[in-house]
Design a protein around this motif. Sequence first.
Motif, short mmCIF file in Angstrom:
data_model
loop_
_atom_site.label_atom_id
_atom_site.label_comp_id
_atom_site.label_asym_id
_atom_site.label_seq_id
_atom_site.Cartn_x
_atom_site.Cartn_y
_atom_site.Cartn_z
N LEU A 120 0.75 -1.05 0.12
CA LEU A 120 -0.05 0.08 0.02
C LEU A 120 0.92 1.29 0.26
O LEU A 120 1.81 1.31 0.64
CB LEU A 120 -1.15 -0.03 1.26
N ILE A 121 0.63 2.28 -0.87
CA ILE A 121 1.09 3.56 -0.68
C ILE A 121 -0.07 4.59 -0.69
O ILE A 121 -0.68 4.49 -1.53
CB ILE A 121 1.82 3.75 -2.10
N SER A 122 0.21 5.25 0.35
CA SER A 122 -1.29 6.11 0.66
C SER A 122 -0.80 7.49 1.06
O SER A 122 0.52 7.52 1.57
CB SER A 122 -2.11 5.68 1.50
N TYR A 123 -1.44 8.58 1.00
CA TYR A 123 -1.19 9.94 1.34
C TYR A 123 -2.03 10.52 2.59
O TYR A 123 -2.10 11.32 3.05
CB TYR A 123 -1.37 10.84 0.13
N LEU A 124 -2.90 9.29 3.03
CA LEU A 124 -3.73 9.69 4.23
C LEU A 124 -3.77 8.40 5.16
O LEU A 124 -3.87 7.46 4.94
CB LEU A 124 -5.34 9.61 3.46
#
Length: 258
Positions: A36-40
């Motif tokens: 997973l790559i997330s900004y939140l």
Amino acid sequence: MLKFILCDSSESDAVFIRRVIKLIAEKKEYDISFELISYLPSEVQEYISENEGLFVYILETSFGSSEIDGVELAKFIREKDRDSYILFCSKDKEYILKVMTALIRPSGFVIKRYNEGGGLEKLENMQLYIGDIYRDYLNVTQKENVLHINVGPDIYKIEYDQIMYVESFQKKIYIWTKNQRIGYYDKLSSLEEKLGEGFFRCHRSYIVNLNNISKVNFPDMVIEMKNKAKIPISRAQKNGLREILKKYESNIFEREFV
């Protein structure tokens, strides 16, 4: 395979961090993937609430308008997952104290360095931290009788039966095998836990491989190993050594226990 979860408020920083970690993995032949790559932070919270496993979390410390910062996200992770690795990656050095006092057992704190144009160009000590994490992951997950240790940027793979004894001297650990000596910085107590059965701490500065003992002279308080090395026995460990050797004497007739 060691799985990574990356959460950073900057999309460009996340791309750079992922690229650096992938390059490290390719160079060192680490088996990894990004799950997973997330900004939140909320997306990470949702993901780990629905998925189980051993992960490496790469977390920014500040997420702008988000209700929680990286430290609070790490606390949430620890409530769900006590065994995974948490590595902070931020330009904000002032968060280091907050991280270290938050009881979340981070694996490290990587400082981001930016160029004059504002672009991320360096991640301090990222290779060192990834190497430490991957070594520990191998020791935890692989049930073969092999010890993985980190010496600088390299990981050594040592078969247990090749280890004669381990010595602690001036804050370094020295592993003596049948044909070499490997030195690195660690605590003897930490290595003692990893080695487990088949090894015995006969002295505050020594751990011996019980299967590689040649003789034990209790009157002189000395163990002779198969490579002729002589290892001291502390008075506190004398009786414990006698007891544990009883398990081995019946199967190994050529040994001499005085």
